[in-house]
Enzyme design. Structure first.
Site, mmCIF file in Angstrom:
data_model
loop_
_atom_site.group_PDB
_atom_site.id
_atom_site.type_symbol
_atom_site.label_atom_id
_atom_site.label_comp_id
_atom_site.label_asym_id
_atom_site.label_seq_id
_atom_site.Cartn_x
_atom_site.Cartn_y
_atom_site.Cartn_z
ATOM 1 N N HIS A 85 40.934 29.192 42.457
ATOM 2 C CA HIS A 85 40.247 30.290 41.775
ATOM 3 C C HIS A 85 39.645 31.259 42.795
ATOM 4 O O HIS A 85 38.707 30.912 43.508
ATOM 5 C CB HIS A 85 39.147 29.704 40.885
ATOM 6 C CG HIS A 85 38.434 30.726 40.086
ATOM 7 N ND1 HIS A 85 37.122 31.072 40.326
ATOM 8 C CD2 HIS A 85 38.845 31.493 39.045
ATOM 9 C CE1 HIS A 85 36.752 31.994 39.450
ATOM 10 N NE2 HIS A 85 37.774 32.268 38.670
ATOM 11 N N HIS B 185 37.478 40.677 42.049
ATOM 12 C CA HIS B 185 37.196 40.133 40.721
ATOM 13 C C HIS B 185 36.564 41.158 39.787
ATOM 14 O O HIS B 185 36.959 41.298 38.640
ATOM 15 C CB HIS B 185 36.275 38.906 40.803
ATOM 16 C CG HIS B 185 35.885 38.419 39.445
ATOM 17 N ND1 HIS B 185 34.717 38.817 38.817
ATOM 18 C CD2 HIS B 185 36.527 37.621 38.566
ATOM 19 C CE1 HIS B 185 34.663 38.264 37.614
ATOM 20 N NE2 HIS B 185 35.748 37.531 37.433
HETATM 21 O O1 G3P Z 1 41.389 33.989 35.309
HETATM 22 C C1 G3P Z 1 40.813 32.756 35.086
HETATM 23 C C2 G3P Z 1 39.400 32.899 35.433
HETATM 24 O O2 G3P Z 1 39.362 33.454 36.709
HETATM 25 C C3 G3P Z 1 38.721 33.795 34.461
HETATM 26 O O3 G3P Z 1 37.465 34.075 34.838
HETATM 27 O O4 G3P Z 1 35.930 35.865 35.367
HETATM 28 O O5 G3P Z 1 36.673 34.313 37.142
HETATM 29 O O6 G3P Z 1 38.232 36.024 36.262
HETATM 30 P P1 G3P Z 1 37.077 35.115 35.965
HETATM 31 CA CA CA Z 2 40.436 35.568 37.057
#
Ligand code: G3P
Ligand code: CA
Length: 361
Positions: free
Chosen positions: A36, A78
């Site tokens: 992530h 992000h």
């Molecule tokens: O894309 C999966 C996850 O990353 C969604 O949450 O806010 O971290 O993009 P975010």
């Molecule tokens: Ca994401």
């Protein structure tokens, strides 16, 4: 064989074996561990450094979140604003919008590349910067920069060449609706770059993910057919009411995410998506769960009935819910009790270690 050749052969086989082991261990896991924002628990999110670290940890997929610049470049970031992760407020005072945020879409790529990137922070009531995750990489130390989507693809493809791997992209278009409001089609731009670099079919190591359900329908019905593409797609689900807006009756209105968790609509979801990415909290009965006894609901099972893969987000060992004693209990609840097919995690090494251990039991 001459001694020197024997040594060269031994080195070659050791290197190949090491690479082979790293890849084989990852590829054969039954659960998909997605890095992530890279290995963002250890290095500032989305930096190429955090991607390299996650790559070395053996993940099969690295995540990219994308936003567009004023001059139409795709950057890996992000937020669709720059102020949580850079010194934009110092370098470009006066360029914030009315809400106080410095939107990436208002800056050129050259301006964005002039910024220093950092571990994320928030402002306290005195306007002081407070690191979001205090135990992570020290704020505003060393040197990190924002890069483009193309630069990241070349970085990953370059590592795939040197490491002998086939690590994939898990790409999220951030706020397509906001880009549309500003005259930009982020999904079209993203698909064009993916096509340029050879990612066109469901066999390609790519997941195309978005929180924007109306935009995903546009991607599947119009963009991908027009570009001759058919990538794997994932619809992300949240309980946050402000994540996505849709144009209805000529007005931008909040998209209601209840639509994406109502089993009556899952057949339609499966027409547009190969998978679903819910917030992991949605899979847990949070009222009755406690450490040592996490209770899950049937949401994953219901998505599975329609052939949808489920990749929830985001497991962080430094942001555990009160009902998880440690990060392993949370991996277990999401991946094995709830039955998800994969998970996004800021700590990919811990996710991989947990799954490997589980599979050896
Ligand atoms: O894309 C999966 C996850 O990353 C969604 O949450 O806010 O971290 O993009 P975010
Ligand atoms: Ca994401």
């Amino acid at each position: 064989m001459r001694a020197v050749n024997r040594i060269a052969a031994a080195v070659f086989f050791c290197a190949a074996a090491l690479q082979g082991v790293a890849m084989a261990e990852t590829e054969h896991l039954d659960k998909l561990i997605v890095a992530h924002r890279g290995a963002s628990g250890y290095l500032p999110e989305h930096t190429l450094e955090s991607k390299a670290l996650a790559y070395a940890m053996g993940v099969p997929y690295l995540e990219q979140d994308l936003a567009m610049t004023k001059d139409d470049h795709l950057i890996v970031i992000h937020d669709h604003y720059l102020d949580r992760v850079t010194d934009v407020a110092d370098k470009f005072p006066g360029r914030a919008r009315e809400d106080g945020r410095y939107y990436a879409i208002d800056f050129t790529l050259a301006e964005i590349k002039s910024l220093n990137f950092t571990e994320g922070f928030n402002l306290d009531e005195n306007g002081q910067r407070v690191q979001g995750y205090p135990g992570r990489f020290p704020m505003f130390t060393s040197t990190f920069k924002i890069h483009t989507f193309e630069e990241e693809i070349e970085f990953i493809q370059g590592m795939n060449k040197t490491m002998g791997g086939n690590v994939g992209l898990y790409v999220e278009t951030k706020a397509p609706w906001l880009h549309k409001q500003n005259g930009k089609d982020i999904s079209k731009a993203t698909l064009e770059v993916l096509k340029k670099y050879g990612y066109t079919s469901k066999d390609s190591p790519v997941y195309f993910q978005t929180f924007d359900w109306p935009d995903l329908k546009y991607v599947k019905d119009e963009l991908m057919p027009a570009l001759g593409m058919d990538l794997k797609t994932v619809i992300l689900v949240t309980s946050s009411p402000d994540e996505t807006y849709e144009l209805k009756d000529g007005k931008w209105q909040r998209f209601d995410y209840h639509y994406l968790i109502d089993p009556q609509n899952f057949a339609e979801l499966a027409r547009y998506a190969d998978g679903v990415g819910p917030d992991y909290h949605m899979l847990i009965d949070e009222e009755s769960s406690k450490p040592g006894d996490i209770k899950v609901n049937k949401l994953v099972e219901q998505y599975h009935k329609h052939g949808l893969q489920v990749h929830p987000y985001t497991i962080r060992k430094d942001q555990l819910p009160p009902y998880a004693a440690d990060v392993n209990e949370l991996y277990d609840a999401v991946l094995y009790k709830a039955g998800a097919d994969g998970v996004f995690t800021d700590f990919p090494d811990l996710g991989i270690a947990f799954v490997k251990n589980k599979e050896q039991q």
